[in-house]
Design an enzyme around this catalytic site. Structure first.
Site, mmCIF file in Angstrom:
data_model
loop_
_atom_site.group_PDB
_atom_site.id
_atom_site.type_symbol
_atom_site.label_atom_id
_atom_site.label_comp_id
_atom_site.label_asym_id
_atom_site.label_seq_id
_atom_site.Cartn_x
_atom_site.Cartn_y
_atom_site.Cartn_z
ATOM 1 N N CYS A 76 69.014 -41.163 -24.700
ATOM 2 C CA CYS A 76 68.791 -40.209 -25.784
ATOM 3 C C CYS A 76 70.090 -39.779 -26.465
ATOM 4 C CB CYS A 76 68.033 -38.985 -25.272
ATOM 5 S SG CYS A 76 68.746 -38.232 -23.803
ATOM 6 N N HIS A 123 68.149 -34.097 -22.093
ATOM 7 C CA HIS A 123 67.620 -34.815 -23.260
ATOM 8 C C HIS A 123 68.280 -34.282 -24.524
ATOM 9 C CE1 HIS A 123 65.013 -37.072 -25.840
ATOM 10 N NE2 HIS A 123 64.585 -35.974 -26.441
ATOM 11 N N ASN A 155 63.996 -36.398 -33.181
ATOM 12 C CA ASN A 155 63.856 -36.567 -31.735
ATOM 13 C C ASN A 155 63.342 -37.968 -31.413
ATOM 14 O OD1 ASN A 155 63.155 -36.320 -28.969
ATOM 15 N ND2 ASN A 155 62.788 -34.135 -29.238
#
Length: 252
Positions: free
Chosen positions: A14, A121, A136
């Protein structure tokens, strides 16, 4: 929406997705970030050694795994900050006393982009053209965020336990920003959590993110109802005024 660069979740990468979405291009690979993490590790090791290499603290430090990366693909805030320095970009904690942060808390739209973190994350919220987008990597597409909702969205993330950083400096030029600066996009359906993300180690993060998306839907619905009610009230009042005027005219 097709113009917007959006990397979908791959493993635990991520941080890479966050940076590339921020820069709007495939600028960093996991190998690049691993190299930066190694440099950060070496610098931290050097500083720890200044107090003596025979100290218990130093020996424990060098015996411990890196805090800046791991085998899953996780990278620390130090790695992200150093990666951004390549582009002369800096990070400022959203809740800090920095004047830029204070301005951002008053008016989040005064900035250009934010990096958010929760339970290892990372993801980016960025203004592209005239509009804001949640980039995202857990989502199957960029999520459009209105200027009005941006403040509520950031406040909700903080309430959910997220850390937020403001990105300052001049972002590299990108096609999506150039095109969307002359037009606005509409999003008929909210993006959902990608099926790929559902099958990996990020499963525990999905409920929190889906909750935030669903609550934004509720906010939008409530706002539309309020607007419709206001419009109806104005129309009813205008109709009453017209009828009163007609009645007065007939009396004369």
């Amino acid at each position: 929406m097709d113009l917007i660069f959006h990397e979908k979740q791959e493993g635990q990468l991520c941080a890479k997705h966050c940076l590339n979405s921020l820069l709007q291009g495939p600028y960093f690979t996991e190998v690049d970030l691993a190299s930066i993490a190694k440099l950060v590790d070496d610098e931290e090791k050097k500083k720890m050694a200044e107090g003596g290499e025979n100290r218990e603290g130093y020996l424990q430090f060098i015996a411990s795994p890196s805090s800046n990366m791991d085998d899953s693909g996780y990278f620390s805030i130090q790695v992200i900050a150093n990666a951004l320095k390549v582009w002369n970009l800096d990070l400022i904690p959203y809740k800090s006393k920095n004047p830029i942060a204070e301005m951002a808390r008053i008016d989040p739209t005064s900035q250009k982009c934010y990096i958010c973190n929760y339970r290892d994350h990372w993801f980016t919220i960025r203004k592209i053209g005239q509009q804001w987008f949640n980039l995202n990597s857990l989502l199957n597409a960029p999520e459009l965020i209105s200027d009005t909702y941006l403040s509520l969205f950031l406040a909700q993330l903080i309430a959910e336990g997220y850390s937020i950083f403001i990105v300052t400096g001049d972002l590299p030029s990108c096609e999506s920003d150039q095109v969307l600066s002359t037009m606005r996009v509409e999003q008929k359906a909210k993006p959902r959590v990608d099926d790929i993300a559902k099958s990996n180690e990020l499963r525990e993060k999905i409920p929190e993110m889906q909750k935030i998306i669903d609550e934004e839907d509720q906010q939008d619905t409530a706002l539309q109802r309020a607007i419709q009610a206001s419009l109806q009230t104005n129309m009813d009042e205008e109709q009453r005024q017209i009828q009163a005027a007609i009645a007065m005219s007939l009396e004369q």
